[in-house]
Design a protein around this motif. Structure first.
Motif, PDB file in Angstrom:
ATOM      1  N   GLU A  33       0.918  -1.072  -0.063  1.00  0.00           N
ATOM      2  CA  GLU A  33      -0.013  -0.153  -0.022  1.00  0.00           C
ATOM      3  C   GLU A  33       0.970   1.210  -0.054  1.00  0.00           C
ATOM      4  O   GLU A  33       1.861   1.225   0.754  1.00  0.00           O
ATOM      5  CB  GLU A  33      -0.860  -0.034   1.292  1.00  0.00           C
ATOM      6  CG  GLU A  33      -1.876  -1.045   1.096  1.00  0.00           C
ATOM      7  CD  GLU A  33      -2.661  -1.037   0.094  1.00  0.00           C
ATOM      8  OE1 GLU A  33      -3.051  -2.141  -0.431  1.00  0.00           O
ATOM      9  OE2 GLU A  33      -3.266  -0.080  -0.340  1.00  0.00           O
ATOM     10  N   SER A  34       0.466   2.168  -0.785  1.00  0.00           N
ATOM     11  CA  SER A  34       1.089   3.539  -0.948  1.00  0.00           C
ATOM     12  C   SER A  34       0.962   4.415   0.455  1.00  0.00           C
ATOM     13  O   SER A  34      -0.181   4.375   0.682  1.00  0.00           O
ATOM     14  CB  SER A  34       0.803   4.201  -2.213  1.00  0.00           C
ATOM     15  OG  SER A  34       1.463   5.580  -2.104  1.00  0.00           O
ATOM     16  N   GLY A  36       1.123   8.083   2.574  1.00  0.00           N
ATOM     17  CA  GLY A  36       0.488   9.413   2.201  1.00  0.00           C
ATOM     18  C   GLY A  36       1.424  10.464   2.180  1.00  0.00           C
ATOM     19  O   GLY A  36       1.344  11.462   1.904  1.00  0.00           O
ATOM     20  N   GLU A  39       6.317  11.152  -2.842  1.00  0.00           N
ATOM     21  CA  GLU A  39       6.595  10.167  -3.534  1.00  0.00           C
ATOM     22  C   GLU A  39       7.423  10.787  -4.868  1.00  0.00           C
ATOM     23  O   GLU A  39       7.162  11.570  -5.413  1.00  0.00           O
ATOM     24  CB  GLU A  39       5.466   9.459  -4.074  1.00  0.00           C
ATOM     25  CG  GLU A  39       5.780   8.177  -5.082  1.00  0.00           C
ATOM     26  CD  GLU A  39       4.605   7.556  -5.366  1.00  0.00           C
ATOM     27  OE1 GLU A  39       4.693   6.789  -6.321  1.00  0.00           O
ATOM     28  OE2 GLU A  39       3.470   7.723  -5.047  1.00  0.00           O
ATOM     29  N   ASN A  97      -0.080   1.897  -7.593  1.00  0.00           N
ATOM     30  CA  ASN A  97      -0.475   2.856  -6.293  1.00  0.00           C
ATOM     31  C   ASN A  97      -0.471   4.217  -6.234  1.00  0.00           C
ATOM     32  O   ASN A  97      -1.115   4.919  -5.557  1.00  0.00           O
ATOM     33  CB  ASN A  97       0.205   2.100  -5.042  1.00  0.00           C
ATOM     34  CG  ASN A  97      -0.034   1.033  -4.484  1.00  0.00           C
ATOM     35  OD1 ASN A  97      -1.139   0.534  -4.851  1.00  0.00           O
ATOM     36  ND2 ASN A  97       0.913  -0.045  -4.186  1.00  0.00           N
ATOM     37  N   HIS A  98       0.490   4.994  -7.012  1.00  0.00           N
ATOM     38  CA  HIS A  98       0.950   6.308  -7.296  1.00  0.00           C
ATOM     39  C   HIS A  98      -0.499   6.957  -8.055  1.00  0.00           C
ATOM     40  O   HIS A  98      -0.969   7.838  -7.565  1.00  0.00           O
ATOM     41  CB  HIS A  98       1.996   6.480  -7.976  1.00  0.00           C
ATOM     42  CG  HIS A  98       2.238   7.992  -8.580  1.00  0.00           C
ATOM     43  ND1 HIS A  98       2.461   8.996  -7.861  1.00  0.00           N
ATOM     44  CD2 HIS A  98       1.860   8.447  -9.659  1.00  0.00           C
ATOM     45  CE1 HIS A  98       2.615  10.158  -8.453  1.00  0.00           C
ATOM     46  NE2 HIS A  98       2.207   9.857  -9.760  1.00  0.00           N
ATOM     47  N   GLU A 101      -3.492   6.731  -5.782  1.00  0.00           N
ATOM     48  CA  GLU A 101      -3.504   7.736  -4.647  1.00  0.00           C
ATOM     49  C   GLU A 101      -4.169   8.932  -5.131  1.00  0.00           C
ATOM     50  O   GLU A 101      -4.740   9.854  -4.480  1.00  0.00           O
ATOM     51  CB  GLU A 101      -2.161   7.890  -3.937  1.00  0.00           C
ATOM     52  CG  GLU A 101      -2.037   6.490  -2.978  1.00  0.00           C
ATOM     53  CD  GLU A 101      -2.777   6.615  -1.708  1.00  0.00           C
ATOM     54  OE1 GLU A 101      -3.445   7.587  -1.284  1.00  0.00           O
ATOM     55  OE2 GLU A 101      -2.777   5.339  -1.317  1.00  0.00           O
ATOM     56  N   ARG A 102      -3.686   9.252  -6.321  1.00  0.00           N
ATOM     57  CA  ARG A 102      -4.016  10.369  -7.059  1.00  0.00           C
ATOM     58  C   ARG A 102      -5.514  10.525  -7.292  1.00  0.00           C
ATOM     59  O   ARG A 102      -6.051  11.632  -7.050  1.00  0.00           O
ATOM     60  CB  ARG A 102      -3.144  10.667  -8.369  1.00  0.00           C
ATOM     61  CG  ARG A 102      -1.766  10.976  -8.275  1.00  0.00           C
ATOM     62  CD  ARG A 102      -1.117  10.879  -9.501  1.00  0.00           C
ATOM     63  NE  ARG A 102      -1.556  12.412 -10.480  1.00  0.00           N
ATOM     64  CZ  ARG A 102      -1.020  13.478 -10.415  1.00  0.00           C
ATOM     65  NH1 ARG A 102       0.338  13.647  -9.534  1.00  0.00           N
ATOM     66  NH2 ARG A 102      -1.203  14.422 -11.105  1.00  0.00           N
ATOM     67  N   LEU A 104      -7.830   8.861  -5.495  1.00  0.00           N
ATOM     68  CA  LEU A 104      -8.354   9.245  -4.158  1.00  0.00           C
ATOM     69  C   LEU A 104      -8.522  10.792  -3.818  1.00  0.00           C
ATOM     70  O   LEU A 104      -9.327  11.007  -3.153  1.00  0.00           O
ATOM     71  CB  LEU A 104      -7.699   8.295  -3.077  1.00  0.00           C
ATOM     72  CG  LEU A 104      -8.115   6.807  -3.376  1.00  0.00           C
ATOM     73  CD1 LEU A 104      -7.024   6.019  -2.250  1.00  0.00           C
ATOM     74  CD2 LEU A 104      -9.544   6.579  -3.193  1.00  0.00           C
ATOM     75  N   ARG A 105      -7.362  11.217  -4.160  1.00  0.00           N
ATOM     76  CA  ARG A 105      -7.202  12.694  -3.739  1.00  0.00           C
ATOM     77  C   ARG A 105      -8.072  13.578  -4.793  1.00  0.00           C
ATOM     78  O   ARG A 105      -8.060  14.907  -4.727  1.00  0.00           O
ATOM     79  CB  ARG A 105      -6.019  13.430  -3.710  1.00  0.00           C
ATOM     80  CG  ARG A 105      -4.876  12.445  -2.749  1.00  0.00           C
ATOM     81  CD  ARG A 105      -3.645  13.233  -2.486  1.00  0.00           C
ATOM     82  NE  ARG A 105      -2.790  13.502  -3.595  1.00  0.00           N
ATOM     83  CZ  ARG A 105      -1.982  12.583  -3.853  1.00  0.00           C
ATOM     84  NH1 ARG A 105      -1.744  11.441  -3.316  1.00  0.00           N
ATOM     85  NH2 ARG A 105      -1.236  12.814  -4.955  1.00  0.00           N
ATOM     86  N   LYS A 128     -10.720  -0.132  -4.339  1.00  0.00           N
ATOM     87  CA  LYS A 128     -10.474   1.163  -3.638  1.00  0.00           C
ATOM     88  C   LYS A 128     -11.130   2.446  -4.171  1.00  0.00           C
ATOM     89  O   LYS A 128     -11.384   3.399  -3.699  1.00  0.00           O
ATOM     90  CB  LYS A 128      -8.916   1.290  -3.776  1.00  0.00           C
ATOM     91  CG  LYS A 128      -8.133   0.585  -2.651  1.00  0.00           C
ATOM     92  CD  LYS A 128      -6.678   1.052  -2.793  1.00  0.00           C
ATOM     93  CE  LYS A 128      -5.945   0.403  -1.559  1.00  0.00           C
ATOM     94  NZ  LYS A 128      -6.493   1.007  -0.020  1.00  0.00           N
TER      95      LYS A 128
END
Length: 377
Positions: A33-34, A36, A39, A97-98, A101-102, A104-105, A128
């Motif tokens: 998992e990435s 927070g 990166e 995962n990068h 996460e983008r 998700l934001r 996710k």
């Protein structure tokens, strides 16, 4: 996929640092998992004179890290020589995962395509994210050349471009009273003569480790795989963090067997290594297939160019070149491989894999149960 860079940074010595265990898939952060925090994302590409378009492609670092052998640099040069465009590689530390996460934001992906997906990644993405990260592939003229048995995305987003098979690699020279021979079955690994002889990877942080776990689930069933791993633990199996850790330990002679890839002999032969130290064993005459795929981002700036690139990758001659450089098998049925590659790249009598739907319903439960019963004790 080739892991020479990982071996070097892990401290493997001599020519062992040049060996390519492969595949797989897709980098050793595929199940991690990435976090927070910040990166690093490395971009490799320069503007081509006269080119109006830039194709931004995310992938794992080892796909592009060695200019003389990795596929990425060769693909960039060949693609740019034919298309009026620039190919720009992105190699974020956390891999796919990068981009999760983008999303998700609420941030745009910043890329057009990702190369290096597998079924387990797609499951994590779909678990996710509520919004689609990738879009179904359309308009591919060479899609019919892909081996149907390697297709792993029921939504048609990820198109296979190569595949590897997880197997044991063993060293015949480590036998005490003659050549060391790996067992032929999963049950054989539990025999006392193989106590402490196997190096494996953590399935919660390694693509190869996860594939090996899934193969044990196929062999022993959902109700029996944890008991099997308990017996492996009693027989002193060593579970290290990722492929690089375990293969470095294997190269240093710490154990005579390692979970790796059935194409191990390809690069060993190219490097002039002793093939007695790179023997292949398919437990139960099976290898776990882990195809890699490419998919266009749903917010791609250049979707048409992404389609052209995917068609380009599926050409027979490009498939053959990727297979040789990435030390994997082609995903298409019409690629012609060099004779020495065909000689040293071993395919299992039977390929084993789990379909996307079964992974989606069970993968997190299986890995969580393994971590609770094995890794935490």
């Amino acid at each position: 996929m080739k892991r020479r860079t990982f071996l070097k940074t892990a401290g493997a010595s001599g020519t062992a640092a040049l060996l390519a265990g492969c595949t797989g898939t897709s980098g050793e952060t595929t199940t991690a998992e990435s976090g927070g925090g910040a990166e690093t994302t490395t971009t490799q590409g320069t503007t081509v004179d006269g080119g109006d378009q830039t194709l931004s492609v995310g992938t794992y670092a080892s796909f592009v890290d060695a200019p003389s052998t990795s596929p990425g640099v060769w693909l960039k040069d060949e693609f740019e020589s034919e298309f009026d465009a620039t190919l720009e590689w992105q190699t974020p530390d956390a891999g796919v995962n990068h981009y999760i996460e983008r999303s998700l934001r609420g941030v745009e992906s910043g890329a057009d395509l990702y190369v290096g997906l597998d079924a387990q990644m797609l499951v994590r993405i779909d678990d996710k994210l509520d919004e689609a990260l990738f879009t179904p592939a359309e308009g591919l003229s060479r899609l019919g050349d892909v081996n149907e048995e390697l297709e792993f995305d029921p939504q048609g987003r990820a198109i296979p471009y190569d595949t590897g098979y997880i197997s044991l690699v063993y060293d015949e020279t480590q036998g005490e009273d003659g050549p060391f021979t790996a067992p032929e079955t999963f049950d054989g690994l539990l025999e006392s003569e193989y106590a402490g002889a196997l190096l494996a990877q953590n399935p919660t942080s390694s693509a190869t480790g996860q594939a090996f776990l899934l193969h044990t689930i196929d062999a022993k069933g959902e109700d029996g795989y944890l008991d099997y791993w308990a017996q492996l633990k009693e027989n002193d199996v060593r579970v290290l963090g990722n492929w690089a850790d375990s293969y470095t330990a294997y190269s240093n002679g710490e154990a005579p067997m390692v979970v790796s890839y059935s194409t191990d002999q390809v690069y060993a032969n190219q490097s002039g290594e002793d093939l007695a130290k790179h023997q292949i064993r398919f437990l139960n005459d099976q290898g776990y297939a882990n195809p890699e795929g490419m998919a266009a981002f749903a917010d791609a700036t250049e979707p048409d160019l992404a389609t052209e690139f995917m068609d380009f990758v599926l050409r027979p001659e490009v498939q053959a070149e990727i297979a040789v450089r990435n030390v994997q098998f082609p995903a298409t049925t019409n690629a012609e491989l060099p004779e020495d590659f065909a000689q040293y790249a071993h395919e299992p009598p039977e390929a084993v894999t789990f379909a996307y739907d079964r992974l989606k319903d069970n993968l997190s439960d299986w890995t969580d149960a393994w971590a609770q019963e094995f890794a935490s004790k």
